[in-house]
Design an enzyme around this catalytic site. Structure first.
Site, PDB file in Angstrom:
ATOM      1  N   HIS A 155       0.727  -0.684  -0.125  1.00 23.29           N
ATOM      2  CA  HIS A 155      -0.425  -0.067   0.351  1.00 23.29           C
ATOM      3  C   HIS A 155       1.275   1.161   0.472  1.00 23.29           C
ATOM      4  O   HIS A 155       0.496   1.946   0.542  1.00 23.29           O
ATOM      5  CB  HIS A 155      -0.893   0.087   1.422  1.00 23.29           C
ATOM      6  CG  HIS A 155      -2.101  -1.267   1.532  1.00 23.29           C
ATOM      7  ND1 HIS A 155      -2.658  -1.678   0.486  1.00 23.29           N
ATOM      8  CD2 HIS A 155      -1.448  -2.193   1.789  1.00 23.29           C
ATOM      9  CE1 HIS A 155      -3.443  -2.489   0.580  1.00 23.29           C
ATOM     10  NE2 HIS A 155      -2.294  -3.371   1.909  1.00 23.29           N
TER      11      HIS A 155
ATOM     12  N   SER B  57      16.750  13.968 -20.725  1.00 24.46           N
ATOM     13  CA  SER B  57      16.420  14.818 -20.511  1.00 24.46           C
ATOM     14  C   SER B  57      16.900  16.215 -21.661  1.00 24.46           C
ATOM     15  O   SER B  57      17.798  16.636 -21.760  1.00 24.46           O
ATOM     16  CB  SER B  57      15.780  15.811 -19.083  1.00 24.46           C
ATOM     17  OG  SER B  57      15.878  16.355 -19.143  1.00 24.46           O
TER      18      SER B  57
ATOM     19  N   LYS C 206      19.487  14.430 -15.864  1.00 24.60           N
ATOM     20  CA  LYS C 206      18.341  13.149 -15.678  1.00 24.60           C
ATOM     21  C   LYS C 206      19.272  11.537 -16.258  1.00 24.60           C
ATOM     22  O   LYS C 206      19.596  12.755 -17.920  1.00 24.60           O
ATOM     23  CB  LYS C 206      17.220  13.437 -16.105  1.00 24.60           C
ATOM     24  CG  LYS C 206      16.744  14.630 -15.489  1.00 24.60           C
ATOM     25  CD  LYS C 206      15.011  14.950 -15.298  1.00 24.60           C
ATOM     26  CE  LYS C 206      14.482  14.335 -15.658  1.00 24.60           C
ATOM     27  NZ  LYS C 206      12.990  14.434 -16.217  1.00 24.60           N
TER      28      LYS C 206
END
Length: 469
Positions: free
Chosen positions: A178, A302, A308
Site C-alpha cells: 500500500h 532530458s 537526468k
C-alpha cells in the site's frame, strides 16, 4: 501544404512500420499481407501434392520428385516480383484467394505443361472454399510468428530477469505494501516473483494448439463427396492438416472456429499484463534509487536537464504493452463469434494480428534493453531499511504471541504494545532494543530479537529464488 503521402509514398502510417521497424521486422516474414499470400501458396501446393500422392481422384497421376520440388520452390522463392504479380491479378479478380489460385495455375503450366493443359490444374483449390486455405495459412503464420520470433525474444527477456533475481537474491530490500514500509524482503526474491509469473505464461504459450480444417463451404464435405464419393474425405483432411504440423478440427462451419486463436492471444495478453507490472515496479525502484541506469549509452535523458537519465525503455514498453493487450483482447473476443455458418468479421480482424503481436514484441525489446541498462544500488536499499526500524515490530510481536501461547507470563497484548511503540512514528535501533530487553523474554529469544536488524529480517527470501525454472 504539400501532401507527404504523394511526395513520399513509402512513408509509414503506423509506428511499427516507421521508427520501430527494426525491432519488429522479423514478424514481416510471418504476419504481413505478402506473408499471408506466400502461406496461401504453400497450403495450395501441399493440398495439390497431397491429393495426387493419395490418388484421391481416380486416374490422376502423382507428381514426380522433381515436379514436387519445383512446386515447393515456388513457395521458397516467393518475393517482390511474385507479390506484384499477385497484386495485379487481385485487381482483376477482386478476390485474394482466387488470385492465389490463378498464380499457381500459371506456375503449374511451367512445371508440367502437358498435364496442366490436360486438366491437372483443376486440382488446384479442389473442393476448397477460401476459408479452407485461409484458416490453415493463418494457423501456420501465427504458429511461426509465436514460436520462431515472439517466444524466443520473450524467453530471453525472462532469462535476463531470472539472472538478475539470482544475482540479487541476498540483497535486502524494504518492501512496500500500500505504498508504506513493510516487512523486508530481497530484491532478488521480488524479481523472482515476476519471473515466476512470466515463466508460467510462457509455458502456456509454448504449449498452444494451432488448429486447422479443410472440409468445404459449410464443413460437410458436400462438394468432396459429390466429386469423388468413394474417397475417405475425413481421413484425407485429417492427414493433410496434421501433415502441415497443425491439429485437425473435425467439426466446423465454413470457418475454423478460431477458439485456439483466442486462447493464444489471451495468454500473450496475460504475459503482457505481467510484463507491464514488471515495468512499473522496476520504474518505481529506479525512482527510489534502488537501481541506477547505466550512463554512457549515448542517450539524452532530458532535453533541458542534463543530470537526468529517464527510464524511457520501461515507459515505452508500458505504452506498447497497453496497445498490444487492447488489440489482443479484441481479437480474442471477436474471433470466437461468427453469424450462423459464416460472416466476414474475422477476415478483417485477423489482419490486425501482426500489429497486436508487433507491439508486444516491441515492448519486449524495450524492456530487455531497459534491464540491460540497470545497476543495483544496495547502499540505497540499505539506507531505507536503516531508516525504518519500526518494521521489526512484526517479528517482536509474533515472537511474543508464540511465547504467550506457550504460557510464558507477561506476553499479553503484544500487538497493542508494539502498535503503541511504532505506529505513525519512526524509531531507531536503540529504542527498539530497549523495548525488547524490557519485555521479560527468555534469554535466547531476547538476544535473537535484540540482534535482529531490518537488513537481516528477510526470512527465507534468498532460498525462494530457487523456485524459478
Amino acid at each position: 501544404m504539400q501532401s507527404l503521402a504523394t511526395a513520399h509514398p513509402q512513408i509509414a502510417l503506423g509506428a511499427l512500420d516507421g521508427r520501430y521497424r527494426p525491432a519488429v521486422a522479423a514478424l514481416v516474414d510471418h504476419l504481413s499481407e505478402p506473408a499471408l499470400n506466400r502461406m496461401r501458396v504453400h497450403v495450395e501446393v501441399e493440398w495439390l501434392i497431397h491429393l495426387t500422392e493419395q490418388q484421391v481422384v481416380p486416374g490422376v497421376r502423382a507428381f514426380t520428385g522433381d515436379e514436387k520440388a519445383r512446386l515447393r520452390q515456388v513457395v521458397e522463392t516467393f518475393g517482390p516480383d511474385e507479390i506484384d504479380e499477385m497484386a495485379a491479378t487481385e485487381k482483376v479478380t477482386q478476390h485474394d484467394v482466387k488470385a492465389v489460385e490463378y498464380f499457381l495455375k500459371a506456375r503449374l503450366r511451367e512445371i508440367a505443361p502437358a498435364d496442366a493443359d490436360a486438366g491437372l490444374a483443376e486440382l488446384i483449390h479442389f473442393c476448397c472454399t477460401s476459408e479452407d486455405i485461409n484458416n490453415l495459412s493463418y494457423a501456420l503464420m501465427v504458429q511461426g510468428a509465436v514460436q520462431q520470433v515472439w517466444l524466443p525474444r520473450a524467453e530471453a527477456l525472462v532469462e535476463t530477469l531470472a539472472t538478475m533475481a539470482s544475482d540479487l537474491r541476498e540483497v535486502p530490500l524494504l518492501a512496500h505494501t500500500h505504498g508504506q514500509p513493510a516487512t523486508p524482503t530481497t530484491m532478488g526474491k521480488e524479481l523472482a516473483v515476476l519471473t515466476y509469473r512470466l515463466q508460467r505464461q510462457l509455458r502456456r504459450i509454448a504449449g498452444a494448439e494451432y488448429l486447422g480444417k479443410i472440409n468445404g463451404a459449410t464443413g460437410t464435405y458436400g462438394a468432396h463427396l459429390a466429386a469423388v464419393p468413394g474417397a475417405d474425405w475425413q481421413e484425407i483432411s485429417r492427414t493433410f492438416v496434421e501433415g502441415l504440423g497443425l491439429t485437425w478440427n473435425p467439426l466446423t462451419t465454413q470457418i475454423e472456429s478460431h477458439d485456439w486463436q483466442a486462447e493464444v492471444y489471451a495468454d500473450i495478453a496475460r504475459f503482457n499484463r505481467v510484463l507491464h507490472n514488471m515495468c512499473t515496479d522496476v520504474w518505481t525502484y529506479i525512482s527510489m534509487g534502488y537501481f541506477a541506469q547505466v550512463r554512457g549509452q549515448g542517450t539524452v535523458g532530458s532535453s533541458t536537464m542534463p543530470h537526468k537519465v529517464n527510464p524511457i525503455r520501461f515507459e515505452n514498453a508500458e505504452a506498447n504493452l497497453e496497445v498490444s493487450t487492447a488489440l489482443l483482447d479484441v481479437l480474442a473476443s471477436t474471433l470466437v463469434q461468427s453469424r450462423l455458418q459464416r460472416d466476414l468479421t474475422d477476415s478483417s480482424m485477423q489482419r490486425n494480428i501482426g500489429t497486436a503481436i508487433g507491439h508486444s514484441l516491441l515492448a519486449i525489446d524495450n524492456a530487455t534493453r531497459g534491464l540491460a541498462g540497470l545497476d543495483a544500488v544496495p547502499e540505497a536499499m540499505a539506507a531505507d531499511l536503516d531508516a525504518n526500524w519500526e518494521v521489526l515490530g512484526e517479528p517482536v510481536q509474533s515472537a511474543m504471541r508464540a511465547l504467550g501461547a506457550q504460557g510464558v507470563p507477561g506476553m499479553q497484548e503484544p500487538y497493542e504494545r508494539l502498535k503503541e511503540l511504532t505506529r505513525g512514528r519512526r524509531i531507531r535501533q536503540a529504542e527498539l532494543v530497549e523495548f525488547v530487553r524490557g519485555l521479560g523474554l527468555p534469554a535466547e529469544v531476547e538476544e535473537r530479537l535484540a540482534a535482529m536488524t531490518p537488513q537481516t529480517y528477510i526470512g527465507i527470501a534468498p532460498e525462494l529464488v530457487d523456485h524459478l525454472d
